[in-house]
Design a protein around this motif. Structure first.
Motif, PDB file in Angstrom:
ATOM      1  N   ASP A   4       0.847  -1.208   0.000  1.00 45.43           N
ATOM      2  CA  ASP A   4       0.000   0.000   0.000  1.00 45.43           C
ATOM      3  C   ASP A   4       0.875   1.248   0.000  1.00 45.43           C
ATOM      4  OD1 ASP A   4      -2.202  -1.548  -0.048  1.00 45.43           O
ATOM      5  OD2 ASP A   4      -2.747  -1.275   2.072  1.00 45.43           O
ATOM      6  N   LYS A   5       1.966   1.178   0.783  1.00 50.34           N
ATOM      7  CA  LYS A   5       2.843   2.346   0.898  1.00 50.34           C
ATOM      8  C   LYS A   5       3.472   2.684  -0.454  1.00 50.34           C
ATOM      9  CE  LYS A   5       6.119   3.914   4.361  1.00 50.34           C
ATOM     10  NZ  LYS A   5       7.078   3.517   5.381  1.00 50.34           N
ATOM     11  N   MET A   6       3.954   1.637  -1.132  1.00 56.75           N
ATOM     12  CA  MET A   6       4.600   1.847  -2.432  1.00 56.75           C
ATOM     13  C   MET A   6       3.572   2.315  -3.446  1.00 56.75           C
ATOM     14  SD  MET A   6       7.758   1.492  -3.367  1.00 56.75           S
ATOM     15  CE  MET A   6       8.146   2.475  -4.785  1.00 56.75           C
ATOM     16  N   LEU A  10       3.721   5.755  -5.549  1.00 50.51           N
ATOM     17  CA  LEU A  10       3.739   5.772  -7.021  1.00 50.51           C
ATOM     18  C   LEU A  10       2.578   6.611  -7.557  1.00 50.51           C
ATOM     19  CD1 LEU A  10       4.705   2.036  -7.662  1.00 50.51           C
ATOM     20  CD2 LEU A  10       6.124   4.028  -8.196  1.00 50.51           C
ATOM     21  N   ASN A  11       1.430   6.523  -6.894  1.00 53.13           N
ATOM     22  CA  ASN A  11       0.289   7.350  -7.307  1.00 53.13           C
ATOM     23  C   ASN A  11       0.598   8.831  -7.121  1.00 53.13           C
ATOM     24  OD1 ASN A  11      -2.270   6.137  -8.363  1.00 53.13           O
ATOM     25  ND2 ASN A  11      -1.854   4.708  -6.695  1.00 53.13           N
ATOM     26  N   SER A  12       1.289   9.142  -6.045  1.00 53.15           N
ATOM     27  CA  SER A  12       1.656  10.539  -5.820  1.00 53.15           C
ATOM     28  C   SER A  12       2.632  11.002  -6.903  1.00 53.15           C
ATOM     29  CB  SER A  12       2.246  10.637  -4.408  1.00 53.15           C
ATOM     30  OG  SER A  12       3.000  11.766  -4.271  1.00 53.15           O
ATOM     31  N   GLN A  13       3.521  10.113  -7.350  1.00 51.39           N
ATOM     32  CA  GLN A  13       4.457  10.471  -8.415  1.00 51.39           C
ATOM     33  C   GLN A  13       3.710  10.674  -9.752  1.00 51.39           C
ATOM     34  OE1 GLN A  13       7.654  11.195  -7.857  1.00 51.39           O
ATOM     35  NE2 GLN A  13       7.906  11.827  -9.991  1.00 51.39           N
ATOM     36  N   GLY A  66      -1.501  -3.034  -8.812  1.00 50.72           N
ATOM     37  CA  GLY A  66      -1.932  -1.903  -7.989  1.00 50.72           C
ATOM     38  C   GLY A  66      -3.105  -1.196  -8.629  1.00 50.72           C
ATOM     39  N   ARG A  67      -3.565  -0.148  -7.997  1.00 46.24           N
ATOM     40  CA  ARG A  67      -4.719   0.600  -8.516  1.00 46.24           C
ATOM     41  C   ARG A  67      -4.299   2.052  -8.704  1.00 46.24           C
ATOM     42  NH1 ARG A  67      -8.384   2.200 -10.899  1.00 46.24           N
ATOM     43  NH2 ARG A  67     -10.613   2.120 -10.472  1.00 46.24           N
ATOM     44  N   VAL A  68      -4.422   2.526  -9.947  1.00 50.76           N
ATOM     45  CA  VAL A  68      -4.103   3.935 -10.198  1.00 50.76           C
ATOM     46  C   VAL A  68      -5.272   4.783  -9.731  1.00 50.76           C
ATOM     47  CG1 VAL A  68      -3.706   5.681 -11.995  1.00 50.76           C
ATOM     48  CG2 VAL A  68      -2.598   3.434 -12.175  1.00 50.76           C
ATOM     49  N   SER A  69      -4.954   5.778  -8.902  1.00 53.61           N
ATOM     50  CA  SER A  69      -5.993   6.676  -8.407  1.00 53.61           C
ATOM     51  C   SER A  69      -5.555   8.105  -8.726  1.00 53.61           C
ATOM     52  CB  SER A  69      -6.156   6.418  -6.910  1.00 53.61           C
ATOM     53  OG  SER A  69      -6.736   7.509  -6.280  1.00 53.61           O
ATOM     54  N   LEU A  70      -6.211   8.710  -9.712  1.00 55.25           N
ATOM     55  CA  LEU A  70      -5.791  10.044 -10.155  1.00 55.25           C
ATOM     56  C   LEU A  70      -6.322  11.115  -9.205  1.00 55.25           C
ATOM     57  CD1 LEU A  70      -6.322   9.674 -14.009  1.00 55.25           C
ATOM     58  CD2 LEU A  70      -4.180   9.509 -12.728  1.00 55.25           C
ATOM     59  N   ASP A  71      -5.430  11.993  -8.812  1.00 55.20           N
ATOM     60  CA  ASP A  71      -5.792  13.062  -7.875  1.00 55.20           C
ATOM     61  C   ASP A  71      -5.916  14.373  -8.636  1.00 55.20           C
ATOM     62  OD1 ASP A  71      -6.327  14.264  -5.484  1.00 55.20           O
ATOM     63  OD2 ASP A  71      -4.523  13.510  -4.469  1.00 55.20           O
ATOM     64  N   LEU A 104      11.587   7.724  -3.903  1.00 58.24           N
ATOM     65  CA  LEU A 104      10.885   6.487  -4.290  1.00 58.24           C
ATOM     66  C   LEU A 104      11.854   5.301  -4.289  1.00 58.24           C
ATOM     67  CD1 LEU A 104       8.595   7.597  -7.270  1.00 58.24           C
ATOM     68  CD2 LEU A 104       7.836   6.655  -5.101  1.00 58.24           C
ATOM     69  N   VAL A 105      13.061   5.542  -4.805  1.00 65.70           N
ATOM     70  CA  VAL A 105      14.063   4.459  -4.814  1.00 65.70           C
ATOM     71  C   VAL A 105      14.375   4.064  -3.362  1.00 65.70           C
ATOM     72  CG1 VAL A 105      16.452   3.842  -5.396  1.00 65.70           C
ATOM     73  CG2 VAL A 105      15.086   5.155  -7.023  1.00 65.70           C
ATOM     74  N   GLY A 106      14.506   5.071  -2.506  1.00 60.64           N
ATOM     75  CA  GLY A 106      14.780   4.805  -1.088  1.00 60.64           C
ATOM     76  C   GLY A 106      13.681   3.949  -0.472  1.00 60.64           C
ATOM     77  N   LEU A 107      12.440   4.273  -0.791  1.00 65.01           N
ATOM     78  CA  LEU A 107      11.308   3.515  -0.241  1.00 65.01           C
ATOM     79  C   LEU A 107      11.309   2.082  -0.779  1.00 65.01           C
ATOM     80  CD1 LEU A 107       8.634   3.418   1.372  1.00 65.01           C
ATOM     81  CD2 LEU A 107       7.466   4.211  -0.702  1.00 65.01           C
ATOM     82  N   ALA A 108      11.563   1.948  -2.092  1.00 68.26           N
ATOM     83  CA  ALA A 108      11.583   0.608  -2.700  1.00 68.26           C
ATOM     84  C   ALA A 108      12.633  -0.263  -2.007  1.00 68.26           C
ATOM     85  CB  ALA A 108      11.871   0.719  -4.196  1.00 68.26           C
ATOM     86  N   ARG A 109      13.788   0.332  -1.716  1.00 69.89           N
ATOM     87  CA  ARG A 109      14.865  -0.452  -1.070  1.00 69.89           C
ATOM     88  C   ARG A 109      14.508  -0.783   0.372  1.00 69.89           C
ATOM     89  NH1 ARG A 109      20.173   2.071  -4.208  1.00 69.89           N
ATOM     90  NH2 ARG A 109      19.327   1.404  -6.217  1.00 69.89           N
TER      91      ARG A 109
END
Ligand code: OFO
Length: 169
Positions: A4-6, A10-13, A66-71, A104-109
């Motif tokens: 969920d966090k990732m 990704l949605n925020s990106q 995942g699910r894309v959620s457009l903001d 994002l890379v930091g979170l993925a790792r």
């Protein structure tokens, strides 16, 4: 499957990439109003690049279940003090995007999500190019100074940029 966090990150990106295209469309319109058609066209190509970035992220989120959620998209500025000021704005924005990709890379790792880490490496390399191309334009504007002829030459050069769609997986 994305955590969920990732997925949220990704949605925020995706939102940031679409905002990037919106910002550059605003810059393109600013340059058009300033009768700098080459700079306006350069920014229109940037708009397409940013949309392709957003698409790459959306495809990836879908691929990983995942699910894309457009903001909603933030309103961009619509006017700048000078062409150089607008490109400085673009440079600041690209630096912000680079730092967001790094996070994002930091979170993925942190999450041991090596698929996302691998996917994001394309963007790490892309940001080197994004920052370099804006810096190059700033360098050209600085060299030309306020001379009208120099500005016209740069505008002509900027107008020769063509869009090369990145491979969208
Ligand atoms: Fe300009 O690289 Fe995407 O946002």
């Amino acid at each position: 499957m994305l955590s969920d966090k990732m997925s949220d990150a990704l949605n925020s990106q995706i939102n940031k990439e679409i905002f990037s295209s919106y910002l550059y469309m605003a810059m393109s319109m600013y340059f058009a109003a300033e009768d700098l058609s080459g700079a306006s066209s350069w920014m229109r190509i940037q708009v397409l690049e940013e949309l392709s970035h957003a698409e790459k992220f959306m495809n990836y989120v879908n691929e990983r279940g995942g699910r894309v959620s457009l903001d909603s998209i933030e309103k961009p500025a619509f006017s700048w003090k000078s062409p150089l000021d607008a490109f400085h704005g673009a440079q600041d924005h690209e630096r912000f995007i680079s730092s967001s990709i790094n996070d994002l890379v930091g979170l993925a790792r942190e999450e041991k999500d090596f698929m996302s880490d691998n996917f994001l490496q394309w963007f790490v390399a892309e940001q080197v190019e994004e920052e370099a191309s804006v810096s190059e334009v700033i360098r050209m504007f600085k060299l030309a100074g306020s001379a009208g002829g120099g500005l016209l030459m740069i505008d002509k050069e900027l107008g020769s940029r063509v869009f090369t769609p990145p491979t969208v997986n």
